[in-house]
Scaffold this motif. Structure first.
Motif, PDB file in Angstrom:
ATOM      1  N   UNK A  99       0.844  -1.196   0.000  1.00  0.00           N
ATOM      2  CA  UNK A  99       0.000   0.000   0.000  1.00  0.00           C
ATOM      3  C   UNK A  99       0.877   1.243   0.000  1.00  0.00           C
ATOM      4  N   UNK A 100       0.432   2.278  -0.686  1.00  0.00           N
ATOM      5  CA  UNK A 100       1.130   3.552  -0.702  1.00  0.00           C
ATOM      6  C   UNK A 100       1.027   4.201   0.674  1.00  0.00           C
ATOM      7  N   UNK A 101       2.019   4.970   1.057  1.00  0.00           N
ATOM      8  CA  UNK A 101       2.021   5.637   2.354  1.00  0.00           C
ATOM      9  C   UNK A 101       1.035   6.785   2.455  1.00  0.00           C
ATOM     10  N   UNK A 102       0.654   7.369   1.314  1.00  0.00           N
ATOM     11  CA  UNK A 102      -0.315   8.464   1.318  1.00  0.00           C
ATOM     12  C   UNK A 102      -1.731   7.905   1.249  1.00  0.00           C
ATOM     13  N   UNK A 103      -2.673   8.673   1.721  1.00  0.00           N
ATOM     14  CA  UNK A 103      -4.067   8.264   1.661  1.00  0.00           C
ATOM     15  C   UNK A 103      -4.948   9.321   2.289  1.00  0.00           C
ATOM     16  N   UNK A 104      -6.176   8.984   2.497  1.00  0.00           N
ATOM     17  CA  UNK A 104      -7.148   9.875   3.119  1.00  0.00           C
ATOM     18  C   UNK A 104      -7.903   9.105   4.182  1.00  0.00           C
ATOM     19  N   UNK A 105      -8.356   9.825   5.190  1.00  0.00           N
ATOM     20  CA  UNK A 105      -9.199   9.244   6.229  1.00  0.00           C
ATOM     21  C   UNK A 105     -10.530   9.983   6.181  1.00  0.00           C
ATOM     22  N   UNK A 106     -11.611   9.238   6.055  1.00  0.00           N
ATOM     23  CA  UNK A 106     -12.951   9.818   5.961  1.00  0.00           C
ATOM     24  C   UNK A 106     -13.623   9.645   7.325  1.00  0.00           C
ATOM     25  N   UNK A 107     -14.113  10.790   7.856  1.00  0.00           N
ATOM     26  CA  UNK A 107     -14.724  10.828   9.193  1.00  0.00           C
ATOM     27  C   UNK A 107     -16.178  11.280   9.095  1.00  0.00           C
ATOM     28  N   UNK A 108     -16.906  11.040  10.169  1.00  0.00           N
ATOM     29  CA  UNK A 108     -18.252  11.615  10.365  1.00  0.00           C
ATOM     30  C   UNK A 108     -19.154  11.438   9.150  1.00  0.00           C
ATOM     31  N   UNK A 109     -19.250  10.214   8.678  1.00  0.00           N
ATOM     32  CA  UNK A 109     -20.152   9.943   7.559  1.00  0.00           C
ATOM     33  C   UNK A 109     -19.778  10.676   6.293  1.00  0.00           C
ATOM     34  N   UNK A 110     -18.531  11.017   6.113  1.00  0.00           N
ATOM     35  CA  UNK A 110     -18.055  11.685   4.911  1.00  0.00           C
ATOM     36  C   UNK A 110     -18.007  13.192   5.011  1.00  0.00           C
ATOM     37  N   UNK A 111     -18.397  13.739   6.150  1.00  0.00           N
ATOM     38  CA  UNK A 111     -18.397  15.186   6.309  1.00  0.00           C
ATOM     39  C   UNK A 111     -16.996  15.758   6.430  1.00  0.00           C
TER      40      UNK A 111
END
Length: 118
Positions: A49-61
């Protein structure tokens, strides 16, 4: 047979310090190990897996850059294998090349069928 997920953590800092030749040699060890799993009918899928990414919180808000975990906690890759039991899946993981780097771990988790989990 059941499916199991291996989550690989740690080793990234040590790997980054290797020469290009050492990295290539280590990747050949991984290829041989995974090839052996495939020959025995255990390997189903897996990639780094790449070290970069995103974290999605609060139902996508809220979306943040991430993951922001300590180096030893960052998931660097995964495999999905087939094994008779958690014990067998754990035993198979013991020969993983990630253990060439001190502090590295393999988390072994059974993958459940959604129908059985309802």
């Amino acid at each position: 047979m059941s499916n199991f997920l291996y989550l690989f953590r740690g080793g990234d800092e040590a790997y980054a310090k290797l020469s290009q030749e050492e990295k290539q040699a280590h990747m050949e060890v991984w290829g041989k190990w995974m090839g052996g799993l495939q020959e025995k009918g255990h390997l189903l899928d897996g990639l780094p897996l790449d070290g970069d990414g995103r974290v999605v919180h609060n139902g996508g808000e809220l979306v943040t850059n991430g993951p922001h975990a300590e180096g030893a906690e960052l998931v660097g890759g995964y495999l999905i294998i087939s094994a008779k039991s958690l014990d067998e899946a754990t035993e198979i993981s013991r020969s993983c090349p990630i253990f060439d780097y001190e502090g590295s771990t393999v988390e072994v988790r059974q993958i459940l069928d959604m129908e059985d989990h309802v």
